[in-house]
Design a protein around this motif. Structure first.
Motif, PDB file in Angstrom:
ATOM      1  N   CYS A  92       0.821  -1.222   0.000  1.00 45.21           N
ATOM      2  CA  CYS A  92       0.000   0.000   0.000  1.00 45.21           C
ATOM      3  C   CYS A  92       0.850   1.264   0.000  1.00 45.21           C
ATOM      4  N   ASN A  93       2.134   1.112   0.327  1.00 46.94           N
ATOM      5  CA  ASN A  93       3.069   2.239   0.434  1.00 46.94           C
ATOM      6  C   ASN A  93       2.557   3.297   1.413  1.00 46.94           C
ATOM      7  N   VAL A  94       2.281   2.847   2.639  1.00 51.59           N
ATOM      8  CA  VAL A  94       1.789   3.749   3.683  1.00 51.59           C
ATOM      9  C   VAL A  94       2.518   3.472   4.990  1.00 51.59           C
ATOM     10  N   PRO A  95       2.677   4.499   5.843  1.00 55.89           N
ATOM     11  CA  PRO A  95       3.240   4.277   7.185  1.00 55.89           C
ATOM     12  C   PRO A  95       2.219   3.589   8.078  1.00 55.89           C
ATOM     13  N   LEU A  96       2.716   2.775   8.984  1.00 55.11           N
ATOM     14  CA  LEU A  96       1.857   2.033   9.909  1.00 55.11           C
ATOM     15  C   LEU A  96       2.341   2.242  11.341  1.00 55.11           C
ATOM     16  N   ILE A  97       1.379   2.347  12.249  1.00 52.67           N
ATOM     17  CA  ILE A  97       1.731   2.464  13.664  1.00 52.67           C
ATOM     18  C   ILE A  97       2.055   1.100  14.253  1.00 52.67           C
ATOM     19  N   LYS A  98       1.338   0.090  13.821  1.00 52.05           N
ATOM     20  CA  LYS A  98       1.587  -1.281  14.247  1.00 52.05           C
ATOM     21  C   LYS A  98       2.068  -2.098  13.056  1.00 52.05           C
ATOM     22  N   ALA A  99       2.677  -3.251  13.323  1.00 52.57           N
ATOM     23  CA  ALA A  99       3.305  -4.050  12.273  1.00 52.57           C
ATOM     24  C   ALA A  99       2.302  -4.915  11.531  1.00 52.57           C
ATOM     25  N   GLU A 100       1.203  -4.320  11.139  1.00 53.84           N
ATOM     26  CA  GLU A 100       0.212  -5.027  10.344  1.00 53.84           C
ATOM     27  C   GLU A 100      -0.620  -4.007   9.584  1.00 53.84           C
ATOM     28  N   CYS A 101      -0.762  -4.215   8.297  1.00 54.77           N
ATOM     29  CA  CYS A 101      -1.548  -3.298   7.478  1.00 54.77           C
ATOM     30  C   CYS A 101      -3.018  -3.670   7.562  1.00 54.77           C
ATOM     31  N   GLY A 102      -3.848  -2.721   7.959  1.00 55.49           N
ATOM     32  CA  GLY A 102      -5.279  -2.975   8.071  1.00 55.49           C
ATOM     33  C   GLY A 102      -5.983  -3.044   6.741  1.00 55.49           C
ATOM     34  N   SER A 103      -5.272  -2.768   5.638  1.00 56.26           N
ATOM     35  CA  SER A 103      -5.891  -2.792   4.311  1.00 56.26           C
ATOM     36  C   SER A 103      -5.586  -4.075   3.555  1.00 56.26           C
ATOM     37  N   CYS A 104      -4.274  -4.483   3.542  1.00 51.63           N
ATOM     38  CA  CYS A 104      -3.913  -5.640   2.710  1.00 51.63           C
ATOM     39  C   CYS A 104      -3.290  -6.793   3.485  1.00 51.63           C
ATOM     40  N   GLY A 105      -2.774  -6.524   4.690  1.00 53.20           N
ATOM     41  CA  GLY A 105      -2.141  -7.594   5.463  1.00 53.20           C
ATOM     42  C   GLY A 105      -0.858  -8.101   4.840  1.00 53.20           C
ATOM     43  N   GLY A 106      -0.242  -7.311   3.950  1.00 55.38           N
ATOM     44  CA  GLY A 106       0.953  -7.752   3.240  1.00 55.38           C
ATOM     45  C   GLY A 106       2.245  -7.527   3.996  1.00 55.38           C
ATOM     46  N   ASP A 107       3.359  -7.563   3.258  1.00 56.76           N
ATOM     47  CA  ASP A 107       4.685  -7.425   3.863  1.00 56.76           C
ATOM     48  C   ASP A 107       4.855  -6.050   4.503  1.00 56.76           C
ATOM     49  N   VAL A 108       5.469  -6.070   5.674  1.00 56.79           N
ATOM     50  CA  VAL A 108       5.664  -4.845   6.444  1.00 56.79           C
ATOM     51  C   VAL A 108       7.141  -4.666   6.752  1.00 56.79           C
ATOM     52  N   LEU A 109       7.631  -3.455   6.580  1.00 54.50           N
ATOM     53  CA  LEU A 109       9.013  -3.118   6.915  1.00 54.50           C
ATOM     54  C   LEU A 109       9.047  -2.323   8.209  1.00 54.50           C
ATOM     55  N   GLU A 110      10.105  -2.479   8.951  1.00 57.05           N
ATOM     56  CA  GLU A 110      10.310  -1.696  10.169  1.00 57.05           C
ATOM     57  C   GLU A 110      11.348  -0.614   9.893  1.00 57.05           C
ATOM     58  N   VAL A 111      11.019   0.628  10.240  1.00 55.84           N
ATOM     59  CA  VAL A 111      11.937   1.755  10.054  1.00 55.84           C
ATOM     60  C   VAL A 111      12.356   2.267  11.423  1.00 55.84           C
ATOM     61  N   LYS A 112      13.621   2.155  11.725  1.00 63.00           N
ATOM     62  CA  LYS A 112      14.118   2.679  12.993  1.00 63.00           C
ATOM     63  C   LYS A 112      14.205   4.196  12.925  1.00 63.00           C
ATOM     64  N   LEU A 113      13.794   4.846  14.010  1.00 63.21           N
ATOM     65  CA  LEU A 113      13.754   6.308  14.042  1.00 63.21           C
ATOM     66  C   LEU A 113      14.784   6.848  15.033  1.00 63.21           C
ATOM     67  N   SER A 114      15.314   7.999  14.730  1.00 62.26           N
ATOM     68  CA  SER A 114      16.222   8.684  15.652  1.00 62.26           C
ATOM     69  C   SER A 114      15.407   9.505  16.639  1.00 62.26           C
ATOM     70  N   GLY A 115      16.041  10.005  17.678  1.00 64.64           N
ATOM     71  CA  GLY A 115      15.359  10.846  18.657  1.00 64.64           C
ATOM     72  C   GLY A 115      14.285  10.089  19.407  1.00 64.64           C
ATOM     73  N   THR A 116      13.202  10.796  19.747  1.00 62.97           N
ATOM     74  CA  THR A 116      12.110  10.181  20.510  1.00 62.97           C
ATOM     75  C   THR A 116      11.140   9.428  19.620  1.00 62.97           C
ATOM     76  N   GLY A 117      11.207   9.671  18.311  1.00 66.75           N
ATOM     77  CA  GLY A 117      10.290   8.999  17.400  1.00 66.75           C
ATOM     78  C   GLY A 117       8.926   9.652  17.309  1.00 66.75           C
ATOM     79  N   ASP A 118       8.826  10.933  17.693  1.00 70.06           N
ATOM     80  CA  ASP A 118       7.541  11.639  17.634  1.00 70.06           C
ATOM     81  C   ASP A 118       7.307  12.128  16.200  1.00 70.06           C
ATOM     82  N   ILE A 119       7.084  11.176  15.324  1.00 70.31           N
ATOM     83  CA  ILE A 119       7.019  11.428  13.888  1.00 70.31           C
ATOM     84  C   ILE A 119       5.681  12.055  13.509  1.00 70.31           C
ATOM     85  N   ARG A 120       5.679  12.836  12.427  1.00 69.92           N
ATOM     86  CA  ARG A 120       4.459  13.530  11.994  1.00 69.92           C
ATOM     87  C   ARG A 120       4.446  13.634  10.475  1.00 69.92           C
TER      88      ARG A 120
END
Length: 680
Positions: free
Chosen positions: A48-76
């Motif tokens: 779906c090419n979308v960011p996810l809060i949890k490691a599961e896509c609510g639309s397709c249930g397909g492959d998920v990548l984990e992106v490590k974040l710097s700082g506190t991770g308060d992404i927007r």
């Protein structure tokens, strides 16, 4: 641009594939983080090419990548203004914008000012920052961003003669250059090419010097051989919301349960509920959650107008509540900030006197009305632990230490900024227009917590407001022997400059030493700490800015007092120690030991300063357990009666004394060698 994601970012880890698993009823897909991995993360659905809060896509249930974040991770999500800035930088520096219509996320990381990781399609393509040296935005591509740019352009590029496996972090001399573009300036981020390796670096000289100098010409940051490209799919905000919908429903339910679980307790269930509605994104979400959770309760919005709010914020709060029929209570601080700024000076990150004067005092008056029949005032608040270190340990609810009759509930304390924004888009909530215009926070427009990048936006959007504040800052700085550059580069925002700002000032040649300024309140020590004939130690000083009668009105907080207006003397006894203050301004402190004398002098100086700088905010009245304090009476601006039990609560709550260490450093004359060591 239609590029395909060929290989996952080296900073990304593949989550367990769900492709070959059957979705049977009751089955649950899980993602386990590596043991000991404490890095904040976000996930990305490749399909779906979308960011996810949890490691599961609510639309397709397909492959998920984990992106490590710097700082506190308060992404927007990147705002329209920030996207415009990023696009303009890419076009002006490189002549192209490879990101196109792809969704951009920003992750706040440490820096001198506004500094964010730029994430596109789950790839960290670079850093967007506000350069405090140039006072302008800059984009620094990562090795992945450099690859995306190199596929399209040859500007800002340095090509090395031969490939090397150990280039990362190295400085390269001119002799190793095969070619370079002619548009490079010293300090520019550049694309580094070495055979099949492509990455990023920093130019150490202009391009017209690269062929002549014998020293290093470029510092390589990182190069990589894997070919990186963007995903062919361009997702929309609706796509992101749908993919995260199960998680949004769950965190929304949890937040409403927090509100109901506390507000419906027996002791609170019949009380009215106020939502602290600042006009910001967090309080907007909390207001919506509270109205949904407590449909049968009396819920109103409470807006604390500090008098230094953005006009957009004031308009938004009123219009939002009016459109939805929400009762709005507004507490106004009026001109409190401008009435007190001459006395306190500009607020600073480590000297936020304005919060108590402009927030707590007017809030207390409203809470008094809410609790006039007893009980407490229930307030739902949008504070989040990711906002700052000071909020890292927020509990579900807590009493306000400065307003004891207020119980605050924090239902979204664990949410990240991206979850707040996803909730807003899911619910279709209107939000403060300032967020789309380049402001990450929408509090007071002259707050020291504002970034220089945001002050620049203030200058562009509201030049009159900017000029009024900037004119004051320039006047304040010049009176202390500080240059206009001190103000321009935002150094006024600290009482004590942090190391990064000390380095900035030094490199820019900005003098940070202030000359002494005569204030209406001052304490000049006239003798050092010396033994008394009668025993103990004594120290003497001269006080200006406080009348004897004013001092007599508060000294009960230190000990038993004897005040003789005829003799022009005030005597304070605290055990075996004593303080004598005369109408001439002379002050004498006597104690059993040198350490006790120092401490008693400090406590005396604090209370005298408290008298001089009292704003009559009324916070001390609310925390006094025996009602020993009055304000604005015939006995003086501030009066502490004999009923005082010397518990110290009013001292802890006082806006003046909260920063007494910093304020006293401005008024105490430490020029005498005999007294200098006593206060250092």
């Amino acid at each position: 641009m239609t590029m395909h994601l060929k290989k996952a970012d080296s900073q990304m880890h593949k989550a367990p594939s769900q492709k070959n698993k059957k979705n049977t009823r009751g089955s649950k897909k899980t993602f386990r983080k590596p043991a000991g991995d404490k890095h904040p993360v976000i996930f990305w659905c490749k399909e779906c090419n979308v960011p996810l809060i949890k490691a599961e896509c609510g639309s397709c249930g397909g492959d998920v990548l984990e992106v490590k974040l710097s700082g506190t991770g308060d992404i927007r999500f990147c705002s329209p203004y920030e996207r415009e800035v990023l696009g303009d930088l890419l076009l002006s520096e490189y002549g192209c914008d490879p990101i196109g219509l792809h969704m951009v996320l920003l992750n706040k990381i440490p820096g001198d000012d506004k500094t964010d990781e730029v994430i596109v399609d789950g790839l960290k393509v670079g850093v967007l920052l506000y350069d405090m040296y140039r006072m302008a935005h800059r984009f620094e591509p990562s090795e992945i961003g450099a690859q995306l740019l190199h596929a399209l352009i040859d500007s800002k590029t340095v090509v090395l003669k031969k490939a090397g496996a150990h280039l990362n972090g190295k400085k390269v001399k001119a002799g190793f250059l095969e070619s370079f573009s002619v548009d490079i300036k010293k300090g520019d981020p550049v694309i580094v090419v070495s055979g099949k390796l492509v990455g990023s670096g920093i130019a150490l000289c202009d391009s017209d010097e690269m062929g002549r100098t014998e020293g290093p010409v470029v510092r390589v940051r990182k190069v990589m051989g894997d070919s990186m490209a963007l995903n062919a799919k361009v997702s929309s905000m609706d796509d992101v919301v749908n993919a995260n919908l199960p998680h949004l429903r769950q965190i929304g339910k949890n937040a409403m349960n927090t509100i109901k679980g506390i507000a419906n307790q027996k002791e609170y269930r019949n009380l009215p509920v106020h939502v602290s509605f600042s006009g910001g994104k967090d309080s907007l979400v909390v207001l919506d959650l509270t109205l949904s959770a407590l449909k049968n309760r009396d819920v109103s919005a409470f807006f604390l107008n500090t008098g230094i709010e953005f006009p957009e914020t004031v308009d938004f709060v009123h219009e939002y509540c009016e459109k939805r029929g929400i009762e709005l209570t507004e507490a106004k601080a009026g001109n409190a900030f401008w009435d007190n700024v001459e006395s306190f000076g500009p607020p600073a990150k480590d000297f936020r006197w304005c919060c108590k004067v402009c927030k707590l005092a007017p809030a207390g008056s409203v809470i008094d009305r809410c609790t006039q029949d007893g009980g407490v005032c229930l307030t739902i608040d949008g504070k989040r632990r990711y906002e700052s270190f000071s909020r890292a340990n927020i509990a579900a609810s807590e009493k306000n230490p400065f307003v004891p009759d207020q119980l605050n509930i924090f239902p979204i304390r664990d949410w990240r900024a991206i979850e707040v924004w996803l909730y807003i888009h899911w619910r279709g909530l209107e939000y403060n227009p300032l967020y789309d215009r380049g402001f990450e926070r929408v509090g007071c427009y002259l707050c020291p917590a504002e970034l220089s990048a945001e002050y620049e936006r203030l200058r562009e959007i509201h030049p009159d407001m900017y000029e009024r504040w900037n004119d004051y800052l320039l006047k304040w700085a010049r009176s202390r022997g500080l240059s206009d550059e001190y103000v321009k580069h935002g150094l006024w925002r600290w009482k004590e400059l942090p190391p990064k700002m000390v380095i900035l000032a030094k490199e820019l040649g900005i003098d940070t030493e202030q000359v002494s300024v005569d204030e209406d309140f001052a304490i000049v020590l006239t003798s050092g700490f010396s033994p008394c004939r009668e025993g103990g130690y004594t120290v003497e000083a001269n006080v200006s800015g406080v009348l004897l009668s004013e001092a007599a009105a508060v000294m009960n907080i230190l000990g038993a007092t004897v005040f003789s207006e005829d003799l022009g003397m005030l005597l304070v006894r605290t055990g075996a120690d004593s303080v004598k203050f005369f109408s001439s301004g002379s002050l004498k402190v006597t104690a059993g030991s040198e350490g006790d004398a120092r401490e008693l002098l400090k406590r005396t100086a604090e209370q005298l300063m408290r008298v001089n700088k009292c704003t009559e905010c009324g916070i001390c009245l609310k925390v006094c357990p025996v009602n020993a304090i009055t304000l604005g009476s015939e006995k003086g601006k501030l009066y502490i009666s004999d009923e005082c039990i010397r518990c110290g609560r009013c001292t802890e709550a006082c806006v003046v004394l909260k920063y007494s260490d910093r304020l006293l450093s401005d008024v105490l004359d430490l020029s005498s060698k005999a007294t200098r060591s006593s206060f250092e």
